[in-house]
Design an enzyme around this catalytic site. Structure first.
Site, PDB file in Angstrom:
ATOM      1  N   TRP A 168      27.850  50.277 115.846  1.00  0.00           N
ATOM      2  CA  TRP A 168      29.219  50.605 115.456  1.00  0.00           C
ATOM      3  C   TRP A 168      30.267  50.017 116.398  1.00  0.00           C
ATOM      4  O   TRP A 168      31.367  49.690 115.975  1.00  0.00           O
ATOM      5  CB  TRP A 168      29.397  52.130 115.432  1.00  0.00           C
ATOM      6  CG  TRP A 168      28.702  52.761 114.268  1.00  0.00           C
ATOM      7  CD1 TRP A 168      27.442  53.270 114.256  1.00  0.00           C
ATOM      8  CD2 TRP A 168      29.210  52.895 112.937  1.00  0.00           C
ATOM      9  NE1 TRP A 168      27.125  53.726 113.012  1.00  0.00           N
ATOM     10  CE2 TRP A 168      28.204  53.512 112.166  1.00  0.00           C
ATOM     11  CE3 TRP A 168      30.412  52.576 112.311  1.00  0.00           C
ATOM     12  CZ2 TRP A 168      28.346  53.808 110.819  1.00  0.00           C
ATOM     13  CZ3 TRP A 168      30.560  52.876 110.967  1.00  0.00           C
ATOM     14  CH2 TRP A 168      29.541  53.483 110.232  1.00  0.00           C
ATOM     15  N   GLU A 173      35.694  47.143 107.363  1.00  0.00           N
ATOM     16  CA  GLU A 173      36.785  47.839 108.063  1.00  0.00           C
ATOM     17  C   GLU A 173      38.113  47.427 107.453  1.00  0.00           C
ATOM     18  O   GLU A 173      38.700  46.427 107.868  1.00  0.00           O
ATOM     19  CB  GLU A 173      36.777  47.496 109.566  1.00  0.00           C
ATOM     20  CG  GLU A 173      35.616  48.079 110.336  1.00  0.00           C
ATOM     21  CD  GLU A 173      35.773  47.928 111.852  1.00  0.00           C
ATOM     22  OE1 GLU A 173      36.768  47.314 112.311  1.00  0.00           O
ATOM     23  OE2 GLU A 173      34.895  48.421 112.575  1.00  0.00           O
TER      24      GLU A 173
HETATM   25 ZN   LIG Z   1      39.297  47.034 115.111  1.00  0.00          ZN
END
Ligand SMILES: [Zn+2]
Length: 259
Positions: free
Chosen positions: A166, A225
């Site tokens: 992560w 993301e």
């Molecule tokens: Zn970032």
């Protein structure tokens, strides 16, 4: 004969008076010369500092962009930082401090500010949740993540390996370049979805790309993301968006797909 000496003396006196005048004039001339020379040198120094201050002005963002483009040295916009490409040793980041305490690379700051202004004009309210990170900050984030996993009952080794899935290792996070920003909603006027959707449609116009797209996780090695944006400049951003590729592909650095 005797009467001749006084006039001679007078002539001598006249002569020495003239000599004194000449000497005085000479000294005055020398003084004047030195004075002029000194003031000329002073003026020359002023000219140098003037041209120095001009060259400082010349390094305003637009001018320096032009000169960089001329020399083909705007490579800084395309620096690749991922698991295989750490930041170069001694990489120096000059940052701008944002009002919320976050920092970003000063060269990309004007584009970020323009984009945020445009977003707010469109009724979308973003915040920089995370900008530039020092290597120590990245280490701290990794340590915190390891602890989080340990507190869930994992051994240190398990927690470490899970955390590294992560969080990038110190030296390998794009945030350490100062060119990456995590952009979230302010949580009052806008939702995350509104912010991510605006960014995904428009950020390229300001030179930013969505760095970790959903369909490129195998290449980027990072989960989707929608908040993580990277400044690459308008030209590269337009091309990356048009072709639907990620930065690794654009730079010809995509790893061979493992089957
Ligand atoms: Zn970032």
């Amino acid at each position: 004969m005797e009467s001749q000496s006084p006039p001679r003396r007078r002539r001598k006196n006249r002569k020495s008076a003239a000599g004194r005048i000449i000497t005085t004039l000479f000294c005055f001339a020398v003084f004047l010369f030195c004075f002029c020379l000194a003031s000329m040198l002073r003026n020359r120094q002023n000219d140098v500092s003037d041209s120095n201050s001009l060259s400082v002005q010349a390094s305003s963002p637009q001018e320096s962009k032009l000169s960089l483009e001329k020399e083909g040295e705007d490579d800084w916009k395309l620096i690749l930082v991922n698991q295989d490409h750490p930041l170069p040793d001694g990489y120096v980041v000059h940052t701008v401090l944002l009002s919320n305490g976050e920092q970003v690379d000063e060269r990309m700051y004007p584009a970020l500010q323009d984009m945020f202004d445009e977003m707010r004009e469109n009724g979308v309210y973003p915040v920089v949740a995370s900008g530039y990170r020092t290597t120590q900050m990245q280490q701290q984030i990794l340590d915190d993540k390891i602890q989080e996993f340990e507190s869930q009952g994992l051994s240190y080794e398990e927690a470490k390996s899970s955390a590294e899935e992560w969080v990038a290792l110190p030296g390998y996070s794009e945030h350490e370049s100062g060119l990456a920003v995590d952009i979230n909603a302010d949580g009052i006027h806008s939702t995350g979805e509104e912010v991510y959707s605006w960014l995904s449609e428009n950020a390229d116009q300001y030179g930013f790309i969505q760095r970790y797209p959903e369909d490129k996780t195998e290449i980027t090695g990072i989960a989707y993301e929608p908040w993580h944006y990277r400044y690459v400049g308008e030209k590269a951003a337009a091309e990356i968006k048009k072709q639907g590729i990620c930065l690794e592909e654009y730079l010809g650095e995509a790893k061979e797909q493992e089957n």
